[in-house]
Design a protein around this motif. Sequence first.
Motif, PDB file in Angstrom:
ATOM      1  N   VAL A  14       0.836  -1.204   0.000  1.00 48.12           N
ATOM      2  CA  VAL A  14       0.000   0.000   0.000  1.00 48.12           C
ATOM      3  C   VAL A  14       0.871   1.253   0.000  1.00 48.12           C
ATOM      4  CG1 VAL A  14      -1.628   1.357   1.383  1.00 48.12           C
ATOM      5  CG2 VAL A  14      -2.012  -1.099   1.056  1.00 48.12           C
ATOM      6  N   GLU A  15       1.880   1.257   0.865  1.00 39.19           N
ATOM      7  CA  GLU A  15       2.767   2.429   0.935  1.00 39.19           C
ATOM      8  C   GLU A  15       3.551   2.604  -0.356  1.00 39.19           C
ATOM      9  OE1 GLU A  15       4.923   3.487   4.386  1.00 39.19           O
ATOM     10  OE2 GLU A  15       3.747   2.205   5.720  1.00 39.19           O
ATOM     11  N   ALA A  16       3.967   1.513  -0.967  1.00 35.92           N
ATOM     12  CA  ALA A  16       4.742   1.598  -2.204  1.00 35.92           C
ATOM     13  C   ALA A  16       3.889   2.081  -3.376  1.00 35.92           C
ATOM     14  CB  ALA A  16       5.355   0.235  -2.523  1.00 35.92           C
ATOM     15  N   LEU A  17       2.599   1.765  -3.361  1.00 36.50           N
ATOM     16  CA  LEU A  17       1.715   2.112  -4.474  1.00 36.50           C
ATOM     17  C   LEU A  17       1.223   3.548  -4.422  1.00 36.50           C
ATOM     18  CD1 LEU A  17      -0.510  -1.104  -4.534  1.00 36.50           C
ATOM     19  CD2 LEU A  17       1.015  -0.365  -6.374  1.00 36.50           C
ATOM     20  N   ALA A  18       1.102   4.101  -3.224  1.00 39.57           N
ATOM     21  CA  ALA A  18       0.474   5.413  -3.066  1.00 39.57           C
ATOM     22  C   ALA A  18       1.403   6.540  -3.511  1.00 39.57           C
ATOM     23  CB  ALA A  18       0.058   5.616  -1.613  1.00 39.57           C
ATOM     24  N   ASP A  19       0.790   7.594  -4.033  1.00 37.42           N
ATOM     25  CA  ASP A  19       1.530   8.815  -4.359  1.00 37.42           C
ATOM     26  C   ASP A  19       0.624  10.009  -4.096  1.00 37.42           C
ATOM     27  OD1 ASP A  19      -0.234   9.013  -6.526  1.00 37.42           O
ATOM     28  OD2 ASP A  19       1.225   8.253  -7.981  1.00 37.42           O
ATOM     29  N   GLU A  20       1.020  11.185  -4.563  1.00 30.59           N
ATOM     30  CA  GLU A  20       0.249  12.401  -4.259  1.00 30.59           C
ATOM     31  C   GLU A  20      -1.119  12.414  -4.926  1.00 30.59           C
ATOM     32  OE1 GLU A  20       2.744  13.193  -7.909  1.00 30.59           O
ATOM     33  OE2 GLU A  20       3.034  12.258  -5.941  1.00 30.59           O
ATOM     34  N   ASN A  21      -1.363  11.516  -5.877  1.00 24.36           N
ATOM     35  CA  ASN A  21      -2.657  11.466  -6.554  1.00 24.36           C
ATOM     36  C   ASN A  21      -3.569  10.354  -6.035  1.00 24.36           C
ATOM     37  OD1 ASN A  21      -2.233  13.614  -8.449  1.00 24.36           O
ATOM     38  ND2 ASN A  21      -0.827  12.270  -9.554  1.00 24.36           N
ATOM     39  N   THR A  22      -3.112   9.656  -5.010  1.00 17.13           N
ATOM     40  CA  THR A  22      -3.939   8.586  -4.435  1.00 17.13           C
ATOM     41  C   THR A  22      -5.030   9.208  -3.562  1.00 17.13           C
ATOM     42  OG1 THR A  22      -2.044   7.090  -4.424  1.00 17.13           O
ATOM     43  CG2 THR A  22      -3.941   6.481  -3.070  1.00 17.13           C
ATOM     44  N   ALA A  23      -6.280   8.847  -3.852  1.00 20.55           N
ATOM     45  CA  ALA A  23      -7.410   9.416  -3.126  1.00 20.55           C
ATOM     46  C   ALA A  23      -7.837   8.556  -1.949  1.00 20.55           C
ATOM     47  CB  ALA A  23      -8.596   9.617  -4.072  1.00 20.55           C
ATOM     48  N   ALA A  24      -7.809   7.238  -2.129  1.00 21.43           N
ATOM     49  CA  ALA A  24      -8.373   6.360  -1.100  1.00 21.43           C
ATOM     50  C   ALA A  24      -7.870   4.937  -1.281  1.00 21.43           C
ATOM     51  CB  ALA A  24      -9.905   6.378  -1.177  1.00 21.43           C
ATOM     52  N   MET A  25      -8.070   4.146  -0.242  1.00 17.08           N
ATOM     53  CA  MET A  25      -7.892   2.701  -0.331  1.00 17.08           C
ATOM     54  C   MET A  25      -9.183   2.039   0.126  1.00 17.08           C
ATOM     55  SD  MET A  25      -5.524   1.713   2.986  1.00 17.08           S
ATOM     56  CE  MET A  25      -5.660  -0.046   2.679  1.00 17.08           C
ATOM     57  N   VAL A  26      -9.472   0.870  -0.427  1.00 19.74           N
ATOM     58  CA  VAL A  26     -10.696   0.149  -0.101  1.00 19.74           C
ATOM     59  C   VAL A  26     -10.351  -1.102   0.689  1.00 19.74           C
ATOM     60  CG1 VAL A  26     -12.620  -1.192  -1.077  1.00 19.74           C
ATOM     61  CG2 VAL A  26     -11.952   0.989  -2.122  1.00 19.74           C
ATOM     62  N   ILE A  27     -11.096  -1.352   1.758  1.00 20.86           N
ATOM     63  CA  ILE A  27     -11.026  -2.635   2.450  1.00 20.86           C
ATOM     64  C   ILE A  27     -12.434  -3.203   2.533  1.00 20.86           C
ATOM     65  CG2 ILE A  27      -8.971  -2.012   3.776  1.00 20.86           C
ATOM     66  CD1 ILE A  27     -10.883  -1.830   6.246  1.00 20.86           C
ATOM     67  N   ILE A  28     -12.531  -4.521   2.510  1.00 23.19           N
ATOM     68  CA  ILE A  28     -13.821  -5.205   2.620  1.00 23.19           C
ATOM     69  C   ILE A  28     -13.740  -6.124   3.832  1.00 23.19           C
ATOM     70  CG2 ILE A  28     -15.495  -6.695   1.472  1.00 23.19           C
ATOM     71  CD1 ILE A  28     -14.209  -5.844  -1.204  1.00 23.19           C
ATOM     72  N   VAL A  74     -10.065   5.982   3.942  1.00 25.00           N
ATOM     73  CA  VAL A  74     -10.357   4.551   3.845  1.00 25.00           C
ATOM     74  C   VAL A  74     -11.831   4.392   3.518  1.00 25.00           C
ATOM     75  CG1 VAL A  74     -10.381   2.328   5.026  1.00 25.00           C
ATOM     76  CG2 VAL A  74      -8.574   3.989   5.534  1.00 25.00           C
ATOM     77  N   ILE A  75     -12.118   3.671   2.441  1.00 26.34           N
ATOM     78  CA  ILE A  75     -13.492   3.255   2.149  1.00 26.34           C
ATOM     79  C   ILE A  75     -13.649   1.850   2.717  1.00 26.34           C
ATOM     80  CG2 ILE A  75     -15.197   2.745   0.369  1.00 26.34           C
ATOM     81  CD1 ILE A  75     -13.746   4.760  -1.426  1.00 26.34           C
ATOM     82  N   ALA A  76     -14.483   1.740   3.728  1.00 22.86           N
ATOM     83  CA  ALA A  76     -14.677   0.456   4.413  1.00 22.86           C
ATOM     84  C   ALA A  76     -15.997  -0.150   3.962  1.00 22.86           C
ATOM     85  CB  ALA A  76     -14.663   0.654   5.924  1.00 22.86           C
ATOM     86  N   ASP A  77     -15.908  -1.214   3.183  1.00 23.11           N
ATOM     87  CA  ASP A  77     -17.084  -1.941   2.715  1.00 23.11           C
ATOM     88  C   ASP A  77     -17.444  -2.956   3.792  1.00 23.11           C
ATOM     89  OD1 ASP A  77     -18.820  -3.795   1.478  1.00 23.11           O
ATOM     90  OD2 ASP A  77     -18.022  -3.303  -0.510  1.00 23.11           O
ATOM     91  N   GLU A  78     -18.534  -2.678   4.515  1.00 19.43           N
ATOM     92  CA  GLU A  78     -18.944  -3.518   5.635  1.00 19.43           C
ATOM     93  C   GLU A  78     -20.340  -4.073   5.399  1.00 19.43           C
ATOM     94  OE1 GLU A  78     -18.243  -1.059   9.084  1.00 19.43           O
ATOM     95  OE2 GLU A  78     -16.054  -1.141   8.810  1.00 19.43           O
ATOM     96  N   VAL A  79     -20.605  -4.453   4.155  1.00 19.70           N
ATOM     97  CA  VAL A  79     -21.922  -4.970   3.808  1.00 19.70           C
ATOM     98  C   VAL A  79     -22.207  -6.290   4.530  1.00 19.70           C
ATOM     99  CG1 VAL A  79     -21.255  -6.287   1.763  1.00 19.70           C
ATOM    100  CG2 VAL A  79     -23.503  -5.220   1.838  1.00 19.70           C
ATOM    101  N   TYR A  80     -21.134  -7.009   4.945  1.00 22.53           N
ATOM    102  CA  TYR A  80     -21.307  -8.261   5.700  1.00 22.53           C
ATOM    103  C   TYR A  80     -21.092  -8.044   7.205  1.00 22.53           C
ATOM    104  CZ  TYR A  80     -21.329 -10.575   1.183  1.00 22.53           C
ATOM    105  OH  TYR A  80     -21.663 -10.967  -0.096  1.00 22.53           O
ATOM    106  N   ASP A  81     -21.349  -6.834   7.677  1.00 22.51           N
ATOM    107  CA  ASP A  81     -21.103  -6.527   9.091  1.00 22.51           C
ATOM    108  C   ASP A  81     -21.820  -7.518  10.006  1.00 22.51           C
ATOM    109  OD1 ASP A  81     -23.692  -5.537   8.573  1.00 22.51           O
ATOM    110  OD2 ASP A  81     -23.512  -4.005  10.117  1.00 22.51           O
ATOM    111  N   HIS A  82     -21.085  -7.965  11.029  1.00 20.02           N
ATOM    112  CA  HIS A  82     -21.579  -8.871  12.075  1.00 20.02           C
ATOM    113  C   HIS A  82     -21.825 -10.306  11.597  1.00 20.02           C
ATOM    114  CE1 HIS A  82     -21.869  -5.864  15.231  1.00 20.02           C
ATOM    115  NE2 HIS A  82     -22.399  -5.038  14.340  1.00 20.02           N
ATOM    116  N   LEU A  83     -21.611 -10.596  10.328  1.00 17.13           N
ATOM    117  CA  LEU A  83     -21.729 -11.987   9.873  1.00 17.13           C
ATOM    118  C   LEU A  83     -20.384 -12.676  10.084  1.00 17.13           C
ATOM    119  CD1 LEU A  83     -23.924 -11.706   6.645  1.00 17.13           C
ATOM    120  CD2 LEU A  83     -24.625 -12.306   8.973  1.00 17.13           C
ATOM    121  N   THR A  84     -20.051 -12.889  11.358  1.00 19.24           N
ATOM    122  CA  THR A  84     -18.783 -13.512  11.732  1.00 19.24           C
ATOM    123  C   THR A  84     -19.056 -14.707  12.633  1.00 19.24           C
ATOM    124  OG1 THR A  84     -18.502 -12.077  13.664  1.00 19.24           O
ATOM    125  CG2 THR A  84     -17.580 -11.296  11.576  1.00 19.24           C
ATOM    126  N   PHE A  85     -18.227 -15.746  12.486  1.00 18.97           N
ATOM    127  CA  PHE A  85     -18.476 -16.984  13.223  1.00 18.97           C
ATOM    128  C   PHE A  85     -17.174 -17.695  13.571  1.00 18.97           C
ATOM    129  CE2 PHE A  85     -19.632 -16.916   8.754  1.00 18.97           C
ATOM    130  CZ  PHE A  85     -18.628 -17.683   8.175  1.00 18.97           C
TER     131      PHE A  85
END
Length: 420
Positions: free
Chosen positions: A174-188, A217-228
């Motif tokens: 992530v650090e190697a890929l980012a530059d001054e034009n990087t707007a966001a990173m996505v995690i799911i 950070v764009i956090a995609d949490e559409v599966y929130d709480h579906l953990t087992f």
Amino acid sequence: MENGGGSKRWGFGRNEEILRASAFSIRGILGSVIQNLNPDDTRPVIPLGHGDPSAFPCFRTPSEAQTAISDAVYSAKFNCYAPTIGLLPARQAVAEYLSQDLPYKLSPDDVNLTIGCTQAIEIMLAVLARPNANILLPRPGFPYYEARAAHSNIEIRHFDLLPESDWEVDLNAVEALADENTAAMVIINPGNPCGNVFKYQHLKKIAETARKLGILVIADEVYDHLTFGDNPFVPMGVFGSISPVITVGSISKRWIVPGWRLGWLVTNDTNGILKEQGVIDCITRFQNISSDPATFIQGAVPDILQKTKPDFFPKIINILREAADICYDRIKEIPCITCPSKPEGSMFVMVKLNLNLLEDIVDDFDFCLKLAKEESVIIMPGFGVGLKNWLRITFAIEAPSLEDGLARLKAFYQRHAKKL
């Protein structure tokens, strides 16, 4: 003037970019696999490709949610247009629902209602688009991000999720890929397609990395709480004081109603950075030129979130836990596929395909096409989510059907196994 198509030059035609994007979408790829089904096979088709368990009675949405919808319709209070950001009572209910897991309270002004989580993704990528902008996306991941980023002319840069480390983010990449034009990173999180659940400390490191790089950070949490598994769900918004976080989510998965199309886009930003940078204003203004969820669905949201009986959620979790156990155990009986880690959340697992053990299979797509034709089992080839010669399997179906599907998968392997 000439009639018909012939030699006349018309000012419209096929949009090749849309055709390409559709072909490489999950729906497009699964559509190709489904077309390869053998119509003469009288066995039921086993759908292990798409994460929509709503067709199965054991995953039926609670009666409280159904009643909330009918009450909203029959009240005649929700036949009108809604504000573009959503009805206030619905936004208040979402804010209260999400605040239960946060160290601070969200305001209704932090919540924008959307037509499912997919529209929330569309809005954010449109808002972040600017000349030379790039975005960091996980590999494997959910290909809708790639499609919408390309549509908004945002450069896509992929960081890897590490299978040997329970699919954690490769933060050095992530650090190697980012530059001054990087707007966001996505995690799911919980993970689609990997079935992983990020630990608290890893999420904190993600936030610290984002702050260091000056990105949100764009956090995609559409599966929130579906953990087992062993790791509980921790929302990324917990770290909104470290780095700005945009949370996208919906009622689709936890309430098993993907067709109701009610989602949200939520700002977790205790330092006010997104407002200062004009992002909040852009989100609102984009929704002024977009559409919004059906008003009666919005009217039902408070009762859906507040009146669903608590025993509904453990029931769904137990079904998913048992299905994940079945899936993980049966996969170990099929030598040509390997599961790097047991799924702990969402409805999916990624498995690596060993082509060296197969006699006449070219790649993951070929595997899935032939599996559909010979066994009437639908699986998502890994190239569609970013990993060639892997497979994404959903286990969110009834246990007998899952057992049947995996038994057919084993029989398919035995038929195509390389002769020693």
